[in-house]
Design an enzyme around this catalytic site. Sequence first.
Site, PDB file in Angstrom:
ATOM      1  N   ASP A  26    -122.345  56.156  56.117  1.00 15.71           N
ATOM      2  CA  ASP A  26    -120.993  56.504  56.581  1.00 15.71           C
ATOM      3  C   ASP A  26    -121.039  57.555  57.694  1.00 15.71           C
ATOM      4  O   ASP A  26    -120.130  58.382  57.804  1.00 15.71           O
ATOM      5  CB  ASP A  26    -120.153  57.039  55.414  1.00 15.71           C
ATOM      6  CG  ASP A  26    -119.836  55.961  54.386  1.00 15.71           C
ATOM      7  OD1 ASP A  26    -120.125  54.782  54.639  1.00 15.71           O
ATOM      8  OD2 ASP A  26    -119.294  56.323  53.324  1.00 15.71           O
TER       9      ASP A  26
ATOM     10  N   HIS B 237    -119.348  50.121  56.184  1.00 19.49           N
ATOM     11  CA  HIS B 237    -117.966  49.678  55.964  1.00 19.49           C
ATOM     12  C   HIS B 237    -117.485  48.781  57.103  1.00 19.49           C
ATOM     13  O   HIS B 237    -117.901  48.947  58.247  1.00 19.49           O
ATOM     14  CB  HIS B 237    -117.009  50.884  55.891  1.00 19.49           C
ATOM     15  CG  HIS B 237    -117.114  51.674  54.632  1.00 19.49           C
ATOM     16  ND1 HIS B 237    -116.418  51.353  53.486  1.00 19.49           N
ATOM     17  CD2 HIS B 237    -117.840  52.772  54.337  1.00 19.49           C
ATOM     18  CE1 HIS B 237    -116.695  52.237  52.532  1.00 19.49           C
ATOM     19  NE2 HIS B 237    -117.563  53.110  53.025  1.00 19.49           N
TER      20      HIS B 237
ATOM     21  N   HIS C 148    -126.381  58.517  50.941  1.00 15.37           N
ATOM     22  CA  HIS C 148    -125.658  59.723  50.485  1.00 15.37           C
ATOM     23  C   HIS C 148    -125.035  59.463  49.122  1.00 15.37           C
ATOM     24  O   HIS C 148    -125.056  58.335  48.624  1.00 15.37           O
ATOM     25  CB  HIS C 148    -124.631  60.188  51.514  1.00 15.37           C
ATOM     26  CG  HIS C 148    -123.460  59.270  51.701  1.00 15.37           C
ATOM     27  ND1 HIS C 148    -123.574  58.005  52.238  1.00 15.37           N
ATOM     28  CD2 HIS C 148    -122.139  59.428  51.412  1.00 15.37           C
ATOM     29  CE1 HIS C 148    -122.376  57.442  52.289  1.00 15.37           C
ATOM     30  NE2 HIS C 148    -121.493  58.268  51.793  1.00 15.37           N
TER      31      HIS C 148
ATOM     32  N   HIS D 257    -122.039  59.372  47.632  1.00 14.01           N
ATOM     33  CA  HIS D 257    -120.727  58.832  47.239  1.00 14.01           C
ATOM     34  C   HIS D 257    -120.870  57.606  46.324  1.00 14.01           C
ATOM     35  O   HIS D 257    -121.783  56.806  46.494  1.00 14.01           O
ATOM     36  CB  HIS D 257    -119.892  58.481  48.474  1.00 14.01           C
ATOM     37  CG  HIS D 257    -119.305  59.700  49.143  1.00 14.01           C
ATOM     38  ND1 HIS D 257    -118.888  59.711  50.456  1.00 14.01           N
ATOM     39  CD2 HIS D 257    -119.089  60.952  48.662  1.00 14.01           C
ATOM     40  CE1 HIS D 257    -118.418  60.923  50.751  1.00 14.01           C
ATOM     41  NE2 HIS D 257    -118.536  61.688  49.687  1.00 14.01           N
TER      42      HIS D 257
ATOM     43  N   HIS E  12    -120.532  63.823  57.287  1.00 14.36           N
ATOM     44  CA  HIS E  12    -119.712  63.112  56.279  1.00 14.36           C
ATOM     45  C   HIS E  12    -119.970  63.759  54.910  1.00 14.36           C
ATOM     46  O   HIS E  12    -119.046  64.118  54.190  1.00 14.36           O
ATOM     47  CB  HIS E  12    -120.105  61.645  56.299  1.00 14.36           C
ATOM     48  CG  HIS E  12    -119.438  60.807  55.264  1.00 14.36           C
ATOM     49  ND1 HIS E  12    -118.093  60.509  55.296  1.00 14.36           N
ATOM     50  CD2 HIS E  12    -119.934  60.180  54.157  1.00 14.36           C
ATOM     51  CE1 HIS E  12    -117.797  59.746  54.250  1.00 14.36           C
ATOM     52  NE2 HIS E  12    -118.891  59.537  53.545  1.00 14.36           N
TER      53      HIS E  12
ATOM     54  N   ASP F 260    -119.486  54.811  46.020  1.00 12.99           N
ATOM     55  CA  ASP F 260    -119.527  53.442  46.565  1.00 12.99           C
ATOM     56  C   ASP F 260    -120.859  53.135  47.267  1.00 12.99           C
ATOM     57  O   ASP F 260    -121.018  52.079  47.875  1.00 12.99           O
ATOM     58  CB  ASP F 260    -118.325  53.171  47.489  1.00 12.99           C
ATOM     59  CG  ASP F 260    -118.232  54.132  48.658  1.00 12.99           C
ATOM     60  OD1 ASP F 260    -118.631  55.306  48.512  1.00 12.99           O
ATOM     61  OD2 ASP F 260    -117.770  53.708  49.741  1.00 12.99           O
ATOM     62  N   HIS F 261    -121.806  54.072  47.151  1.00 10.69           N
ATOM     63  CA  HIS F 261    -123.159  53.857  47.682  1.00 10.69           C
ATOM     64  C   HIS F 261    -124.233  53.941  46.590  1.00 10.69           C
ATOM     65  O   HIS F 261    -125.351  53.501  46.815  1.00 10.69           O
ATOM     66  CB  HIS F 261    -123.464  54.886  48.792  1.00 10.69           C
ATOM     67  CG  HIS F 261    -122.525  54.761  49.960  1.00 10.69           C
ATOM     68  ND1 HIS F 261    -122.911  54.275  51.183  1.00 10.69           N
ATOM     69  CD2 HIS F 261    -121.201  55.020  50.063  1.00 10.69           C
ATOM     70  CE1 HIS F 261    -121.866  54.242  52.002  1.00 10.69           C
ATOM     71  NE2 HIS F 261    -120.816  54.696  51.343  1.00 10.69           N
TER      72      HIS F 261
HETATM   73 ZN   LIG Z   1    -119.309  58.162  51.962  1.00  5.96          ZN
END
Ligand SMILES: [Zn+2]
Length: 259
Positions: free
Chosen positions: A133, A171, A55, A57, A111, A59-60
Amino acid sequence: MIMLSISPIPAFSDNYIWCVAHNGEAIIVDPGDAAPVLKHLEHHQLKLSAILITHHHYDHVDGIASLCERYPQTPVYGPQNHCPNITQRLSHGQTISLFDCNIDVIAVPGHTLDHIAYYVSDNTPNPLLFCGDTLFAGGCGRLFEGTAEQMLTSLRLISALPANTAVYCAHEYTLSNLHFANSVEPENEQLQQRIQQAKQRRADGLPTVPSELALELLTNPFLRTGKNTVQASVIAHSELKCWKEKDIFASLRKWKDDF
Ligand SMILES: [Zn+2]
């Protein structure tokens, strides 16, 4: 049968970027940061052969560009929308083949709306799920874009996979998730055992993931909103009067958000 070597690459404060290696080549899942990935690849003398994205975001995805600079022509698989630098955009039901394994794409909105998961069901000793996530060890992702009903549907799709599926989430949230789970189901014995095991692993400096889907089904309240114990607890906490499972799920998610 292919023996894959799968390692978590820690990033930021609590992310895991997954490295799936075979015969000197690596598939990287959700590289939010390129630096620790490049270090890992160099240290283990691996060549980057593909990137999978769950996805959009930061941090990905934020490490994609630097990785592709270092390893040009790397195919980057990801969702249809939002994510930058994707070369192969995927939809639910598509199958890609990497390392002689078929990888099925499962749409898991909730999410985020674009969220997909990667399921490897053949040629490995047990099935593997890279779910970003969506499902966490002992919990699930926050609802940033989708509805509770969408997330519940996504988690039901995951719950229906074989019980021996190894769940690779993105995570290290396990202990805080289990702490919340314990408030929902204080009498769940498997949950008590899991909390002790997770505490021990963290004390030893080890990751608590991957987890087995069978254990999630026994201890993760977000996969258990059909169970009497979870329903009674949510109803008592939220003072729900008239409810369906989707309302239980929404209230459980809200409870965790405020926890
Ligand atoms: Zn995320």
